[in-house]
Motif scaffolding. Structure first.
Motif, PDB file in Angstrom:
ATOM      1  N   GLY A 101       0.812  -1.221   0.000  1.00 43.97           N
ATOM      2  CA  GLY A 101       0.000   0.000   0.000  1.00 43.97           C
ATOM      3  C   GLY A 101       0.839   1.262   0.000  1.00 43.97           C
ATOM      4  O   GLY A 101       2.054   1.222   0.081  1.00 43.97           O
ATOM      5  N   PRO A 102       0.172   2.414  -0.056  1.00 45.64           N
ATOM      6  CA  PRO A 102       0.869   3.703  -0.055  1.00 45.64           C
ATOM      7  C   PRO A 102       1.092   4.223   1.363  1.00 45.64           C
ATOM      8  O   PRO A 102       1.319   5.395   1.573  1.00 45.64           O
ATOM      9  N   THR A 103       1.040   3.347   2.342  1.00 43.78           N
ATOM     10  CA  THR A 103       1.067   3.711   3.750  1.00 43.78           C
ATOM     11  C   THR A 103       2.441   4.160   4.246  1.00 43.78           C
ATOM     12  O   THR A 103       3.457   3.842   3.642  1.00 43.78           O
ATOM     13  N   THR A 104       2.447   4.875   5.349  1.00 40.12           N
ATOM     14  CA  THR A 104       3.696   5.197   6.038  1.00 40.12           C
ATOM     15  C   THR A 104       3.732   4.491   7.388  1.00 40.12           C
ATOM     16  O   THR A 104       4.600   4.759   8.203  1.00 40.12           O
ATOM     17  N   ALA A 105       2.763   3.591   7.622  1.00 38.70           N
ATOM     18  CA  ALA A 105       2.708   2.848   8.878  1.00 38.70           C
ATOM     19  C   ALA A 105       3.929   1.942   9.007  1.00 38.70           C
ATOM     20  O   ALA A 105       4.488   1.484   8.019  1.00 38.70           O
ATOM     21  N   SER A 106       4.326   1.693  10.230  1.00 44.11           N
ATOM     22  CA  SER A 106       5.443   0.801  10.474  1.00 44.11           C
ATOM     23  C   SER A 106       5.052  -0.185  11.558  1.00 44.11           C
ATOM     24  O   SER A 106       4.559   0.233  12.600  1.00 44.11           O
ATOM     25  N   PRO A 107       5.210  -1.458  11.363  1.00 42.70           N
ATOM     26  CA  PRO A 107       5.698  -2.089  10.141  1.00 42.70           C
ATOM     27  C   PRO A 107       4.612  -2.120   9.064  1.00 42.70           C
ATOM     28  O   PRO A 107       3.429  -2.064   9.367  1.00 42.70           O
ATOM     29  N   ILE A 108       5.045  -2.232   7.820  1.00 46.13           N
ATOM     30  CA  ILE A 108       4.111  -2.301   6.696  1.00 46.13           C
ATOM     31  C   ILE A 108       3.538  -3.714   6.633  1.00 46.13           C
ATOM     32  O   ILE A 108       4.257  -4.693   6.773  1.00 46.13           O
TER      33      ILE A 108
END
Length: 156
Positions: free
Chosen positions: A16-23
């Protein structure tokens, strides 16, 4: 001597285009061969009239920016599969979003002690989806192309 490993079992995954961590990655279904990333370095010809004496008459070059290249793959197409259809997690939906997304290619057949398995990680948009519905054969995406944006990283 270096070891050789079969490619069968490699996985292409979308994060996805996410910036969440971890992906959180999802495996794209029914992918066949995976080509790339096909990295390149630009070169510039800096040959001058002096090159005849300095370089013995050979052309001279310097390097410029690197290009992360492309990742290309065909797959069997299933319009109902959420990793292929027009939803936000499907290849068609990802292409329509025109966003850089997170991707990884998990390499296959490394010893169980190799944890996590070696992988390529990169970002990029899907720039090409080439569908086919043959008279005699399975529906497929003949080619899906992801343009790598930035540096692809090999985790080993």
């Amino acid at each position: 001597m270096a070891n050789q490993y079969a490619g069968l079992g490699a996985k292409l995954q979308y994060g996805g285009p996410t910036t969440a961590s971890p992906i959180s990655f999802v495996t794209v279904a029914q992918v066949r061969d995976i080509d790339g990333p096909s990295q390149k370095t630009k070169t510039y010809d800096v040959t001058s009239h002096d090159s005849a004496t300095v370089a013995g008459g050979y052309a001279q070059f310097i390097t410029g920016l690197k290009d992360g290249g492309e990742v290309k793959f065909p797959l069997w197409f299933d319009a109902t599969d959420t990793t292929q259809n027009a939803t936000t997690t499907g290849l068609k939906g990802i292409m329509d979003s025109a966003q850089n997304s997170y991707w990884q290619i998990l390499l296959a057949n490394y010893p169980a002690a190799t944890s996590p398995p070696p992988a390529w990680t990169f970002q990029g948009p899907i720039i090409d989806l080439d569908f086919t519905q043959p008279v005699d054969g399975a529906q497929a995406i003949k080619s899906c192309t992801i343009k790598v944006s930035g540096k692809p990283v090999l985790i080993a």
